[in-house]
Enzyme design. Structure first.
Site, PDB file in Angstrom:
ATOM      1  N   ASP A  60      31.823 110.689  70.424  1.00 26.87           N
ATOM      2  CA  ASP A  60      32.442 109.533  70.818  1.00 26.87           C
ATOM      3  C   ASP A  60      33.901 109.452  70.960  1.00 26.87           C
ATOM      4  OD1 ASP A  60      32.515 106.415  70.394  1.00 26.87           O
ATOM      5  OD2 ASP A  60      34.160 107.067  68.919  1.00 26.87           O
ATOM      6  N   TYR A  65      42.626 106.377  72.062  1.00 26.12           N
ATOM      7  CA  TYR A  65      42.766 107.616  71.299  1.00 26.12           C
ATOM      8  C   TYR A  65      43.658 108.517  72.072  1.00 26.12           C
ATOM      9  CZ  TYR A  65      38.702 106.241  68.611  1.00 26.12           C
ATOM     10  OH  TYR A  65      37.770 105.210  68.154  1.00 26.12           O
ATOM     11  N   LYS A  90      34.901 103.259  75.041  1.00 25.39           N
ATOM     12  CA  LYS A  90      34.989 102.002  74.566  1.00 25.39           C
ATOM     13  C   LYS A  90      35.593 101.199  75.620  1.00 25.39           C
ATOM     14  CE  LYS A  90      35.064 103.426  69.765  1.00 25.39           C
ATOM     15  NZ  LYS A  90      35.137 104.945  70.012  1.00 25.39           N
ATOM     16  N   GLY A 242      34.432 106.975  59.903  1.00 30.16           N
ATOM     17  CA  GLY A 242      35.268 107.070  58.806  1.00 30.16           C
ATOM     18  C   GLY A 242      34.602 106.954  57.456  1.00 30.16           C
ATOM     19  N   LEU A 249      38.584 109.557  50.262  1.00 35.58           N
ATOM     20  CA  LEU A 249      37.736 110.260  49.376  1.00 35.58           C
ATOM     21  C   LEU A 249      38.010 111.860  49.758  1.00 35.58           C
ATOM     22  CD1 LEU A 249      34.346 108.559  50.250  1.00 35.58           C
ATOM     23  CD2 LEU A 249      35.366 108.844  48.068  1.00 35.58           C
TER      24      LEU A 249
END
Length: 347
Positions: A60, A65, A90, A242, A249
């Site tokens: 992706d 970006y 996108k 994510g 995390l």
């Protein structure tokens, strides 16, 4: 020696009702563009190549970006190895050239971005132009999945989103549907960080797949119902972006692109304690938990180097004892009704 002998074995899942099938682990291209941390061009390309060698088939990227940087590097790595892969990009942001940083309108965290600025536009003409622009940056003839990128109140505010949603309603969705109907792309969806706007999208049209970042993870299951249940009913798939909640995390203290609030820090510590009790790396639990939901087809982390990807692959293959998932449910650390990887459902 067989060069494939040490490859992970990835399951494959179908994208909605389309003919596309992807490996359950993918590679996200945001970090490759230098998101807050510099990523040299050769390192970015090498990361995509390492994913290919490992057997990953889903990749992706997006115009945003690095303002074209990610699409450029992903295209470089895939250009001569495209067969058998599934690629998404996108729409919703066009790129216009700038001659200096002072010409930029939006603050950003990209290190060494390409000399462009984003222009939000979700209209029919913009969607069509965005696809053509992306293909040129990628150096490829086609992509497989198109996502509407970052539409919603989280990015634009409630009032700011209204005219952009009108653009999507009035023409942007029609452009996507035409591209799908004429087999220019195989699947369409939205790529966002909030599930609420996806519920609105389900009223707008028929979508194949949603890329939802951070809202169905080991840390947070806010999208469980009604969104994920609606996807099951509608036959739409969900890619979980994510999976580490922006680093929360991983012990970075970050969440949703900012400093984690105290309640998030506490929940992470509680999860870490259970992981320590069972000897389970929290990264392994974070990667494996979301796949238990029947709507989820793929987990999409964003490593910035081959070494980081190898660490993810090791977590992916970590055997997690079934009682670990029971303990999370019994201690209220996952939402009631969440499917667990041991085949049970959290009570």
């Amino acid at each position: 020696m067989d060069e494939n002998a040490s490859r992970p074995v990835f399951a494959r899942r179908r994208i909605g009702r389309t003919p596309l099938e992807i490996t359950t682990l993918g590679l996200g291209g945001a970090t490759l563009a230098g998101n807050f941390t510099a990523v040299p061009a050769e390192q970015a390309r090498a990361t995509v190549s390492r994913a290919l060698e490992a057997g990953i088939t889903y990749f992706d990227t997006a115009p945003q970006y690095g303002y074209g940087r990610s699409e450029h590097f992903v295209g470089d790595a895939l250009r001569f190895r495209r067969e058998g892969t599934v690629l998404s990009t996108k729409v919703g942001r066009l790129l216009r050239p700038v001659r200096s940083e002072s010409e930029r309108t939006y603050p950003h965290g990209w290190v060494d971005p390409f000399p462009f600025e984003q222009v939000y536009d979700y209209s029919y003409d913009a969607v069509m132009r965005s696809v053509e622009d992306s293909l040129q940056r990628l150096g490829l003839a086609a992509v497989d999945i198109l996502y509407v990128h970052d539409i919603g109140a989280m990015t634009h505010g409630v009032e700011g989103n209204k005219p952009l949603w009108k653009q999507l309603e009035a023409g942007g969705y029609r452009a996507l549907e035409e591209l799908r109907r004429h087999n220019v792309v195989s699947a369409i969806g939205l790529g966002v960080n909030e599930w609420e706007v996806l519920m609105e999208a389900l009223e707008l049209g028929e979508w194949d797949v949603f890329l939802l970042a951070g809202r169905y993870t080991l840390l947070e299951q806010t999208s469980l119902d009604p969104f994920l249940s609606a996807c099951v009913a509608r036959g739409a798939s969900v890619v979980v972006g994510g999976p580490f909640n922006g680093g929360a995390l991983m012990g970075t203290g970050m969440w949703n692109y900012a400093k984690a609030p105290e309640h998030v820090v506490r929940r992470v510590h509680e999860l870490e304690a259970v992981c320590a009790e069972f000897g389970v790396p929290i990264g392994a639990a974070a990667l494996q938990f979301p796949l238990a939901h029947p709507a989820v087809c793929n987990i999409l982390p964003g490593p910035k180097s081959p070494a980081e990807l190898d660490g993810i692959l090791a977590w992916w293959e970590t055997a997690i004892p079934e009682p670990f998932w029971d303990a999370l449910a019994q201690r209220g650390l996952v939402a009631a009704g969440a499917p667990l990887p041991n085949g049970k459902v959290a009570g």
